[in-house]
Design an enzyme around this catalytic site. Structure first.
Site, PDB file in Angstrom:
ATOM      1  N   LYS A  23       0.836  -1.319   0.109  1.00 57.04           N
ATOM      2  CA  LYS A  23       0.061   0.133  -0.093  1.00 57.04           C
ATOM      3  C   LYS A  23       0.838   1.089  -0.058  1.00 57.04           C
ATOM      4  O   LYS A  23       2.095   1.200   0.155  1.00 57.04           O
ATOM      5  CB  LYS A  23      -1.102   0.019   1.175  1.00 57.04           C
ATOM      6  CG  LYS A  23      -1.790  -1.208   1.150  1.00 57.04           C
ATOM      7  CD  LYS A  23      -2.858  -1.155   2.369  1.00 57.04           C
ATOM      8  CE  LYS A  23      -3.516  -2.375   2.485  1.00 57.04           C
ATOM      9  NZ  LYS A  23      -4.313  -2.573   4.010  1.00 57.04           N
ATOM     10  N   TYR A  29     -11.945  -2.872  -2.965  1.00 48.13           N
ATOM     11  CA  TYR A  29     -12.334  -3.120  -1.524  1.00 48.13           C
ATOM     12  C   TYR A  29     -13.980  -3.363  -1.406  1.00 48.13           C
ATOM     13  O   TYR A  29     -14.543  -3.069  -0.430  1.00 48.13           O
ATOM     14  CB  TYR A  29     -12.061  -1.853  -0.601  1.00 48.13           C
ATOM     15  CG  TYR A  29     -10.703  -2.199   0.020  1.00 48.13           C
ATOM     16  CD1 TYR A  29     -10.239  -3.403   0.593  1.00 48.13           C
ATOM     17  CD2 TYR A  29      -9.551  -1.058  -0.176  1.00 48.13           C
ATOM     18  CE1 TYR A  29      -8.870  -3.371   1.109  1.00 48.13           C
ATOM     19  CE2 TYR A  29      -8.475  -1.230   0.382  1.00 48.13           C
ATOM     20  CZ  TYR A  29      -7.974  -2.398   0.972  1.00 48.13           C
ATOM     21  OH  TYR A  29      -6.915  -2.776   1.379  1.00 48.13           O
ATOM     22  N   ASN A  77      -1.316  -0.375   7.569  1.00 49.09           N
ATOM     23  CA  ASN A  77      -0.751  -1.775   8.018  1.00 49.09           C
ATOM     24  C   ASN A  77      -0.004  -2.205   6.573  1.00 49.09           C
ATOM     25  O   ASN A  77       0.316  -3.233   6.574  1.00 49.09           O
ATOM     26  CB  ASN A  77      -1.854  -2.596   8.244  1.00 49.09           C
ATOM     27  CG  ASN A  77      -2.934  -2.889   7.230  1.00 49.09           C
ATOM     28  OD1 ASN A  77      -2.967  -2.322   6.076  1.00 49.09           O
ATOM     29  ND2 ASN A  77      -3.994  -3.744   7.508  1.00 49.09           N
ATOM     30  N   HIS A  88      -1.529  -5.613   1.684  1.00 49.88           N
ATOM     31  CA  HIS A  88      -2.623  -6.527   1.483  1.00 49.88           C
ATOM     32  C   HIS A  88      -2.236  -7.631   0.839  1.00 49.88           C
ATOM     33  O   HIS A  88      -1.355  -7.858   0.114  1.00 49.88           O
ATOM     34  CB  HIS A  88      -3.624  -5.566   0.362  1.00 49.88           C
ATOM     35  CG  HIS A  88      -4.454  -6.413  -0.116  1.00 49.88           C
ATOM     36  ND1 HIS A  88      -5.808  -6.611   0.479  1.00 49.88           N
ATOM     37  CD2 HIS A  88      -4.834  -7.265  -1.430  1.00 49.88           C
ATOM     38  CE1 HIS A  88      -6.656  -7.463  -0.121  1.00 49.88           C
ATOM     39  NE2 HIS A  88      -5.823  -7.731  -1.380  1.00 49.88           N
ATOM     40  N   GLU A  98      -8.986 -10.645  -7.495  1.00 50.33           N
ATOM     41  CA  GLU A  98      -8.196  -9.523  -7.309  1.00 50.33           C
ATOM     42  C   GLU A  98      -7.088  -9.445  -8.562  1.00 50.33           C
ATOM     43  O   GLU A  98      -6.680  -8.392  -8.975  1.00 50.33           O
ATOM     44  CB  GLU A  98      -7.599  -9.565  -5.915  1.00 50.33           C
ATOM     45  CG  GLU A  98      -8.595  -9.229  -4.933  1.00 50.33           C
ATOM     46  CD  GLU A  98      -8.096  -9.181  -3.559  1.00 50.33           C
ATOM     47  OE1 GLU A  98      -8.936  -8.809  -2.641  1.00 50.33           O
ATOM     48  OE2 GLU A  98      -7.028  -9.821  -3.397  1.00 50.33           O
TER      49      GLU A  98
HETATM   50  P1  RTP Z   1      -6.361  -6.564   3.505  1.00 46.63           P
HETATM   51  O1  RTP Z   1      -7.418  -6.982   2.742  1.00 46.63           O
HETATM   52  O2  RTP Z   1      -5.690  -5.186   3.408  1.00 46.63           O
HETATM   53  O3  RTP Z   1      -4.939  -7.568   3.451  1.00 46.63           O
HETATM   54  O4  RTP Z   1      -6.441  -6.510   5.221  1.00 46.63           O
HETATM   55  P2  RTP Z   1      -7.234  -7.712   5.962  1.00 46.63           P
HETATM   56  O5  RTP Z   1      -7.834  -8.677   4.906  1.00 46.63           O
HETATM   57  O6  RTP Z   1      -6.364  -8.250   6.781  1.00 46.63           O
HETATM   58  O7  RTP Z   1      -8.403  -6.750   6.553  1.00 46.63           O
HETATM   59  P3  RTP Z   1      -9.844  -6.343   6.050  1.00 46.63           P
HETATM   60  O8  RTP Z   1     -10.739  -6.501   7.232  1.00 46.63           O
HETATM   61  O9  RTP Z   1     -10.237  -6.892   4.655  1.00 46.63           O
HETATM   62  O10 RTP Z   1      -9.632  -4.906   5.945  1.00 46.63           O
HETATM   63  C1  RTP Z   1      -9.038  -4.203   4.571  1.00 46.63           C
HETATM   64  C2  RTP Z   1      -8.201  -3.039   5.176  1.00 46.63           C
HETATM   65  O11 RTP Z   1      -9.069  -2.208   5.950  1.00 46.63           O
HETATM   66  C3  RTP Z   1      -8.463  -1.422   6.764  1.00 46.63           C
HETATM   67  N1  RTP Z   1      -9.005  -1.355   8.000  1.00 46.63           N
HETATM   68  N2  RTP Z   1      -9.229  -0.454   8.582  1.00 46.63           N
HETATM   69  N3  RTP Z   1     -10.992  -0.229  11.854  1.00 46.63           N
HETATM   70  C4  RTP Z   1     -10.237   0.313  10.950  1.00 46.63           C
HETATM   71  O12 RTP Z   1      -9.838   1.397  10.741  1.00 46.63           O
HETATM   72  C5  RTP Z   1      -9.779  -0.934   9.923  1.00 46.63           C
HETATM   73  N4  RTP Z   1     -10.114  -2.051   9.943  1.00 46.63           N
HETATM   74  C6  RTP Z   1      -9.522  -2.459   8.786  1.00 46.63           C
HETATM   75  C7  RTP Z   1      -6.742  -2.029   7.089  1.00 46.63           C
HETATM   76  O13 RTP Z   1      -6.068  -1.422   6.213  1.00 46.63           O
HETATM   77  C8  RTP Z   1      -7.156  -3.528   6.283  1.00 46.63           C
HETATM   78  O14 RTP Z   1      -6.014  -4.016   5.935  1.00 46.63           O
END
Ligand code: RTP
Length: 155
Positions: A16, A56, A119, A122, A133
């Protein structure tokens, strides 16, 4: 044979804008490379906000969706496809938990990030999302077919 089996699984990984700006590209690529996975596509792009919303789309009801899409489209993203046995699930393991406060040391987010909104990386969360994707970010001709020298020693 095992080499062919390994070629079946591919995942989409993106560094990112925060990871790119912090100079973590080489560090992150190294972890996937050293594990034994094979890079089959890579490009640096600044996604539009509309594109980020597509990426997303599953999170469109979440309160952080708008900020997340603004952030993903705020600068260069390094989009990649990595290939290898178990790469979807194990790639997520290398990445670590979504919230870097909960990611284990030794993981990419555990070692290199502090808060969930920054973080740095992705990774596709399953076989269907991986296909979706990869198709969203890459044209078929951008996926490179080749035999790496490492393959016969990894498998
Ligand atoms: P990614 O898709 O980016 O690999 O992350 P992930 O599956 O581990 O997490 P996901 O639940 O799909 O969330 C996607 C991205 O959204 C951001 N996020 N912000 N509470 C918050 O502010 C929050 N929660 C999630 C993070 O950047 C996360 O990677």
């Amino acid at each position: 044979d095992q080499t062919q089996a390994a070629e079946l699984e591919r995942t989409f990984i993106a560094i990112k804008p925060d990871g790119v700006q912090r100079g973590l590209i080489a560090e992150i690529i190294s972890r996937f490379e050293q594990k034994g996975y094979k890079l089959v596509a890579i490009k640096l792009v600044v996604p539009s906000k509309e594109f980020a919303q597509k990426h997303y789309h599953d999170l469109s009801e979440r309160p952080f969706f708008n900020g997340l899409c603004d952030f993903l489209s705020s600068g260069p993203v390094l989009a990649m496809v990595w290939e290898g046995e178990g790469v979807i699930k194990y790639g997520r393991k290398l990445i670590g938990a979504t919230d870097p406060q909960k990611s284990e040391p030794g993981t990419i987010r555990g070692d290199l990030a502090v808060v969930v909104g920054r973080n740095i990386i992705h990774g596709s969360d399953g076989p269907e999302t991986a296909v979706d994707e990869i198709n969203l970010w890459f044209k078929p001709e951008e996926l490179v077919n080749y035999t790496s020298n490492a393959e016969k020693w990894v498998y």
